[in-house]
Design an enzyme around this catalytic site. Structure first.
Site, mmCIF file in Angstrom:
data_model
loop_
_atom_site.group_PDB
_atom_site.id
_atom_site.type_symbol
_atom_site.label_atom_id
_atom_site.label_comp_id
_atom_site.label_asym_id
_atom_site.label_seq_id
_atom_site.Cartn_x
_atom_site.Cartn_y
_atom_site.Cartn_z
ATOM 1 N N ASP A 86 0.783 -1.159 -0.049
ATOM 2 C CA ASP A 86 0.185 0.055 0.060
ATOM 3 C C ASP A 86 0.790 1.347 -0.100
ATOM 4 O O ASP A 86 0.122 2.287 0.037
ATOM 5 C CB ASP A 86 -0.903 -0.074 1.212
ATOM 6 C CG ASP A 86 -0.237 -0.013 2.465
ATOM 7 O OD1 ASP A 86 0.914 -0.605 2.573
ATOM 8 O OD2 ASP A 86 -0.768 0.208 3.727
ATOM 9 N N GLU A 95 12.462 -4.202 11.870
ATOM 10 C CA GLU A 95 13.476 -3.941 11.166
ATOM 11 C C GLU A 95 14.846 -4.026 11.642
ATOM 12 O O GLU A 95 15.793 -4.327 11.048
ATOM 13 C CB GLU A 95 13.426 -2.404 10.431
ATOM 14 C CG GLU A 95 12.243 -2.156 9.727
ATOM 15 C CD GLU A 95 10.874 -1.807 10.678
ATOM 16 O OE1 GLU A 95 11.120 -1.858 11.720
ATOM 17 O OE2 GLU A 95 9.737 -1.499 9.840
#
Ligand code: UGA
Ligand code: MN
Length: 254
Positions: free
Chosen positions: A113, A198
């Site tokens: 997205d 991350e």
């Protein structure tokens, strides 16, 4: 070098619209391989057809997030991480391609997205270890970005937890594929503290700030945006159903 792009994708009303936009962006980028991983028990025919029609080089995978890790629609959006097992499935696939072991390549995790400038793919194409850049519209700020001094990353400009080892969004970095092969244990996890996906992956690649290559004009340009597609209300479906006993044609794919 080839760019491998791992995209987790979740079933929802807006999925085809988001994947269409993303695939049309990727059609404008040379030498890529799109690894699309559905969060589902089976591969859907919608995604299969979309990939086939796109003309892109792709691999289509699927793995279902177990219910205890899945967000309920009433959960606040930060409660549970998303796309974890799907990114790991993409990593497993990449690491199992033994014929690619010597290949020059770059890996990028690209959610379905976000909004991607074509320029970001040029910026990441030649990555020695890890390249990094700003991400727009994220972290309740106009942007988040690595802090660069004398052409080196020295820290993170974020409002939220800048003390994380790698305080950036998934869209803010790409890694050399050789490094992914060298450290086969580096992956994402449903068990880590929120905001640490991350950092978990990049720490697994034995990286330090010194290894990071600042791109996008020393991290002063925004070339990727963490846009989020608004959830569409379908409330008139029920209304038409009550009034006429039928609403939109379920055979028409949206
Ligand atoms: C933010 C980060 O930008 C994501 O990289 C991170 O995965 C996510 O938070 C997180 O909390 O884990 P956000 O826009 O809030 O992103 O998350 P989504 O875009 O809803 O989901 C990230 C990706 O995972 C998307 O590609 C989405 O299609 C996929 N997804 C989402 C799944 O595979 N399964 C789900 O249940 C939900
Ligand atoms: Mn998103």
């Amino acid at each position: 070098p080839i760019i491998y792009i791992i995209t987790p994708t979740n079933i929802r009303a807006e999925q085809k619209a988001d994947l269409t936009r993303m695939s049309h962006t990727l059609k404008l980028v040379n030498n890529i391989h799109w690894i699309v991983v559905e969060d589902s028990e089976n591969k859907s025919s919608m995604v299969s057809r979309l990939l086939e029609r796109s003309g892109l080089n792709y691999t289509h995978l699927n793995v279902l997030t177990p219910p205890q890790f899945k967000m309920a629609s009433k959960d606040p959006n930060w409660l549970k991480p998303r796309g974890v097992l799907q990114r790991n499935a993409g990593l497993d696939w990449l690491r199992n391609q033994k014929r690619f072991l010597a290949e020059q390549g770059v890996l990028y995790f690209a959610d379905d997205d976000n909004t991607y400038s074509l320029d970001i793919f040029q910026e990441m194409r030649y990555t020695q270890k890890v390249s990094v850049w700003p991400v727009g519209l994220v972290g309740y700020l106009r942007y988040e970005r690595p802090v660069v001094k004398n052409r080196k990353v020295v820290g993170w400009f974020t409002a939220w937890k800048p003390d994380r080892p790698f305080a950036m969004d998934m869209a803010g970095f790409a890694v050399n594929v050789q490094l992914v092969h060298k450290y086969p244990e580096a992956k994402f996890s449903n068990e880590v503290q929120r905001g640490y996906q991350e950092s978990t992956f990049l720490t697994g690649l034995k990286l330090t700030l010194d290894d990071l290559e600042p791109r996008a004009n020393m991290c002063t340009e925004v070339l990727v945006w963490h846009t989020r597609t608004e959830k569409s209300s379908m409330k008139n479906e029920d209304k038409l159903m009550k009034k006429y006993g039928k609403a939109t044609n379920p055979k028409i794919e949206v």
